[in-house]
Design a protein around this motif. Sequence first.
Motif, mmCIF file in Angstrom:
data_model
loop_
_atom_site.group_PDB
_atom_site.id
_atom_site.type_symbol
_atom_site.label_atom_id
_atom_site.label_comp_id
_atom_site.label_asym_id
_atom_site.label_seq_id
_atom_site.Cartn_x
_atom_site.Cartn_y
_atom_site.Cartn_z
ATOM 1 N N THR A 12 12.905 69.535 -54.451
ATOM 2 C CA THR A 12 12.296 68.200 -54.428
ATOM 3 C C THR A 12 12.147 67.757 -52.982
ATOM 4 O O THR A 12 13.102 67.788 -52.209
ATOM 5 C CB THR A 12 13.178 67.186 -55.182
ATOM 6 N N SER A 13 10.933 67.345 -52.617
ATOM 7 C CA SER A 13 10.665 66.890 -51.247
ATOM 8 C C SER A 13 9.797 65.641 -51.295
ATOM 9 O O SER A 13 9.141 65.351 -52.301
ATOM 10 C CB SER A 13 9.951 67.997 -50.447
ATOM 11 N N PRO B 212 4.459 67.395 -50.182
ATOM 12 C CA PRO B 212 4.335 68.821 -50.521
ATOM 13 C C PRO B 212 4.683 69.711 -49.334
ATOM 14 O O PRO B 212 4.359 69.410 -48.182
ATOM 15 C CB PRO B 212 2.844 68.957 -50.893
ATOM 16 N N VAL C 84 7.590 66.739 -56.076
ATOM 17 C CA VAL C 84 7.443 65.750 -55.002
ATOM 18 C C VAL C 84 7.976 64.413 -55.493
ATOM 19 O O VAL C 84 7.609 63.941 -56.571
ATOM 20 C CB VAL C 84 5.973 65.610 -54.572
#
Length: 271
Positions: free
Chosen positions: A206-207, A210, A237
């Motif tokens: 998970t960030s 992207p 995301v």
Amino acid sequence: MNGASREALAAARERLDALTDSTSVDAGSLADELAAVTALLDREVSLRRVLTDPAQAGEAKAELAQRLLGAQVSGPAADLVAGMVRSRWSQSRDLVDALEELANTADLTAAQQAGKLDDVEDELFRFGRIVSGSTELRAALTDRKATASAKGGLLRSLLGGRAQPATERLVTRLVTAPRGRSLEAGLESLSKLAADRRDRMVATVTSAVPLSDPQKQRLGAALAKLYGRTMHLNLDVDPEVLGGIRVQVGDEVINGSLADRIEDASRRLAG
């Protein structure tokens, strides 16, 4: 599974691999046949108990399976099931669980043979995210009053022409015949099975934004070195992740997000 069932499943997996390595066996068709046998034994409890009765000779149970299934499924499918009932199972339900796993594995093998296994893995992950983000969709797919036909039609409208055939078949079987599992647990199990098909692990990343292709490659290489296995990345995301990334591999979380660092710092100051 434990004890005898674990050993029986391991042997069945080896036989399935040997079958699907043969160019004369269509893995997708085999998956459908094994799924049909799964449904039969899940429904017919007395038959399942007979086929797993430890007091009966293995060869007699295999002959019974051949008589019952010989005209219903292909020779390879009947032989595979006959081999499974020759084995000892700790619980009769373990046989059905094993057949279901083999059906799913055969579908994943078909995708792998077509060079589409990566696509199936990604589609399973994305579908799980869609379901978790829509309470209405989840309710429709898990409604016990809805018929299997209605649920299948809904899935065709969602996935038909938009996902790999193997993905649609896997998800449809899970939704129409959950066998006591939650939808989330079933999707997670399918994702792990797909990863195991390549002997690799799944990392959910998970960030806040992207990741670029070079970032994905570096992260994949670092995780592979850390865990000693090839790593498949499921990317998500979340704008609330202020910086860095959050990586989950199985039950282990590698948390490098800026938001969590701030939270940790706040706790230390407060303490």
